[in-house]
Every structure is written in structure tokens, then in C-alpha cells.
Write a protein that holds these residues in place. Structure first.
Motif, short mmCIF file in Angstrom:
data_model
loop_
_atom_site.label_atom_id
_atom_site.label_comp_id
_atom_site.label_asym_id
_atom_site.label_seq_id
_atom_site.Cartn_x
_atom_site.Cartn_y
_atom_site.Cartn_z
N TYR A 135 -2.77 0.14 -4.27
CA TYR A 135 -2.50 -1.18 -3.67
C TYR A 135 -2.03 -2.13 -4.76
CZ TYR A 135 -2.99 -5.20 -0.57
OH TYR A 135 -2.73 -6.29 0.19
N GLN B 188 -6.33 1.45 -7.58
CA GLN B 188 -6.13 2.78 -7.04
C GLN B 188 -7.48 3.43 -6.75
OE1 GLN B 188 -4.39 6.49 -9.29
NE2 GLN B 188 -2.70 5.09 -8.83
N SER C 281 -2.43 -3.73 -10.11
CA SER C 281 -2.60 -2.78 -9.02
C SER C 281 -3.95 -2.10 -9.16
CB SER C 281 -1.48 -1.74 -9.02
OG SER C 281 -1.55 -0.93 -10.19
N LEU D 227 0.83 -1.21 0.00
CA LEU D 227 0.00 0.00 0.00
C LEU D 227 0.86 1.25 0.00
CD1 LEU D 227 -2.80 1.39 0.30
CD2 LEU D 227 -2.46 1.24 2.79
#
Length: 378
Positions: free
Chosen positions: A186, A195, A193, A142
Motif C-alpha cells: 500500500y 507491505q 509504502s 493497493l
């Protein structure tokens, strides 16, 4: 057999030896301090550069302005050597806390901040020199970032050396280059990933209403394919008006070979207009880049942008354009780009040499530019 108590002479010698071999109790030695200092200093990274251009517009606009009003974050001025962007800054990698401050000025900086809402402690004059000012915190997968930072939307960057072409696409000019708020990213694994962002608004540091916006991203970064799907939802109407904006953006880059790459982008947006039908806009673009040799590359772009209700450009129109760029890197920190670009609209929106009696340029439906840009950076 030694007595249970230490003789005074031996005790004195032992204490002298301890004093000579042990550091003071009040803090670290100079050697330890020197060993710890580089840890912080090695994370500090200065950066900066100068982006200079000369552009010739075959329309020879009377106001020396290329592109349509509100756009032109590269090569905005016609027939003069101008500074597009000069920047200087420093960043600290988050381990776990970091920051980045990047300041800049030039014609591009003036254009990108022109729409900042005027108000108490807000407006383009206040923020015109700020490119980025954010702090970050990283823990495991994170990363949190707060402040002013680059937008998650679109293919192109505000910094010329990071783009395949010198001038920006209409999709880049008419979507955010920067945003202000809180961003959480993350990493699901090495490739995927997600967001989530809480934002003040659409490319704005200050806000023209009390409603915040949300931004999201799902991104994939593989060996040959990189792609992202980005969204924005928020009220972009003035204070007290209903102007809910919904926007989606898709970007994909594919390395066909080590020297040949393709990129595609697509946008669609809609916004509620008080007292009128909902406004709609959509766009698509295709880019290609070929590395001809180690210092030389050739890039091309075609695009179409439909502003069906005139919300984004101020005029109901369809913009189309084609760009061809020759890139030469004579040194690692120096990029030269020679570019030819032609744009056409279904409306008369580009400035010409002819003027009205009041001195305002009479608009035309097309524009052709030749631009030479040079960017040095570190």
C-alpha cells in the motif's frame, strides 16, 4: 409538405446509405479491433539474459566449489567458464490484472533452490528452473501479488546486473532471494509504502511444516535516500517441532552525489531450537559505489556475519569479507565486472586443494577469489 410516411424509394436510399456508413451490429470493425489490440500488447514485456563467469580460487578447491556449502548463487564453480544464470520470461503490467513468469537455469539457480523441502509435488528438482511465477492486481494505492516472487529482505538481487558487485554478500546468501505467498503493498504517498505478506516460509516454495509465516516492510524512497525495515516471523522447524524464527533487516541507500553512492545493511535473527538454547545470528555490511565515467564504475564492500550458534551456516563462526569490483558497460545491455574478493572465518569452512583419504577437501579458514563476470540482458 412531406407525407407522414416515407416514400419507398427514399426509404430504400436511406437504408443503403445507413448500411454503407454504419458498422455491422454483430461486433467491432477490423479497424476498431486493431486499435484495441496494441493496448494489451504494449503491456506485455519480454525479458531475459545470460550471466556467464570465470572464477579463480587461490585455494584451488579439490571439489571445485567456491564459498561454503549451501551458498554461492554467483561464481560457485572454480577455474571454469560457467553459466551462472540464463533466464527468459514475460510480464504483463497490472491494469488492473497482470502477471510475471521468469524461468532460469545455471549454477546460481541450482544453489538457490537446493534447500527446497522434499515431499509430494515438491522439492528442488521440481522448482529448479522457476525464478518467478506470480499474478498481480492493482487498484489505486493497493497492489496484491500472489505466487513466487522476489524477497522483500536485503539489499542484493538474485540477478547480477542489478547489484553493485558480482558476487553476493554473506547477508544476501544467508537470507531469502525469493518467497512464496501473498503480498499486499500500500502506497501511503509518493515516498512511503507499507507491505504485509503471508508466506510459506523462509526461501521456500514447498513447506516443511503446516505453519505459515508473516513478512512486513516499511519503505521510504526519496530523491537521495531510500530505506526499508523488513521483518519475518514464522515456524522454520520441521513438522511437529517448535522452531519459531524472528528476523529483522534494515537497508539504506544514500546518493552523496550523482556519481557517489553508499549503502548500509544490518540483520539480526533468532530461532527457537528444540532441546537447546535459542540460536542467534547478526550481521552488518557497508557498500560504496563511484561512477568514474559514463561506462566505468568502482564498487567496494566490507561485511561481517556472526552465526553464534551455527544455525544458518552449520558451524559456529564469524565470517568477514572484503570485495572490490570494477564495472564496465560497453553497451547498454552488457555489463562486465572484474572482482577481487577475500573471505575469512573463525572456523575452517572453505574447501582447499588438499584432501582426506576419502577424497574430501580439507577445510581452511580463508578464501581468495578473482572473478570475471559478463551479463547481457534485455
Amino acid at each position: 409538405m412531406w407525407p407522414l410516411t416515407t416514400p419507398p424509394l427514399l426509404l430504400s436510399l436511406l437504408l443503403q446509405q445507413a448500411d454503407a456508413s454504419s458498422p455491422p451490429l454483430q461486433g467491432p470493425t477490423d479497424t476498431q479491433a486493431e486499435a484495441e489490440a496494441p493496448g494489451l500488447l504494449s503491456r506485455l514485456k519480454p525479458e531475459g539474459g545470460v550471466d556467464v563467469y570465470f572464477g579463480h580460487n587461490f585455494n584451488r578447491p579439490a571439489n571445485a566449489a567456491n564459498f561454503i556449502p549451501g551458498t554461492g548463487t554467483s561464481a560457485k564453480r572454480d577455474s571454469e567458464v560457467a553459466i551462472n544464470l540464463a533466464s527468459i520470461g514475460v510480464s504483463l503490467a497490472p491494469e488492473p490484472v497482470g502477471f510475471k513468469v521468469l524461468l532460469g537455469f545455471g549454477t546460481g539457480a541450482e544453489v538457490v533452490h537446493a534447500a527446497e523441502p522434499e515431499g509430494v509435488a515438491s522439492g528442488p528438482d521440481l522448482w529448479r528452473y522457476v525464478q518467478q511465477a506470480s499474478l498481480s492486481f492493482a487498484t489505486g494505492p493497493l497492489t496484491l501479488e500472489a505466487g513466487l516472487y522476489p524477497s522483500h529482505i536485503g539489499l542484493e538481487s538474485f540477478q547480477s546486473q542489478l547489484n553493485w558487485t558480482y558476487t553476493r554478500s554473506w547477508m544476501g546468501e544467508l537470507s531469502p532471494y525469493y518467497q512464496t505467498g501473498l503480498k499486499g503493498t500500500y502506497a501511503l504517498d509518493d515516498a512511503w509504502s507499507v507491505q504485509l505478506q503471508l508466506l510459506n516460509g523462509w526461501q521456500t516454495i514447498g513447506d516443511n511444516n503446516r505453519g505459515l509465516a508473516l513478512g512486513t516492510q516499511v519503505a521510504y524512497a526519496g530523491k537521495r535516500l531510500s530505506a526499508s525495515f523488513n521483518t519475518f516471523i514464522g515456524n522454520e522447524g520441521t513438522e511437529g517441532s517448535d522452531g519459531l524464527r524472528l528476523f529483522a533487516d534494515a537497508v539504506a541507500t544514500y546518493a552523496v552525489t550523482e556519481s557517489f553512492k553508499l549503502a548500509a545493511t544490518a540483520d539480526v535473527g533468532t530461532q527457537r531450537i528444540p532441546g537447546a538454547d535459542r540460536a542467534v545470528w547478526y550481521a552488518a555490511g557497508l557498500n560504496a559505489r563511484v561512477q568514474l565515467s559514463e561506462p566505468v564504475a568502482l564498487a567496494a564492500r566490507v561485511e561481517a556475519y556472526r552465526d553464534a550458534d551455527g544455525l544458518m551456516t552449520g558451524v559456529e563462526q564469524t565470517l568477514t569479507g572484503g570485495t572490490l569490483t570494477l564495472e564496465v558497460k560497453p553497451a547498454e545491455q552488457l555489463t562486465l565486472k572484474l572482482e577481487a574478493r577475500h573471505d575469512r572465518s573463525t572456523a575452517d569452512v572453505f574447501a582447499s586443494r588438499a584432501t582426506t583419504d576419502e577424497g574430501t577437501p580439507i577445510p581452511k579458514d580463508s578464501e581468495t577469489l578473482v572473478v570475471l563476470g559478463a551479463t547481457a540482458y534485455f
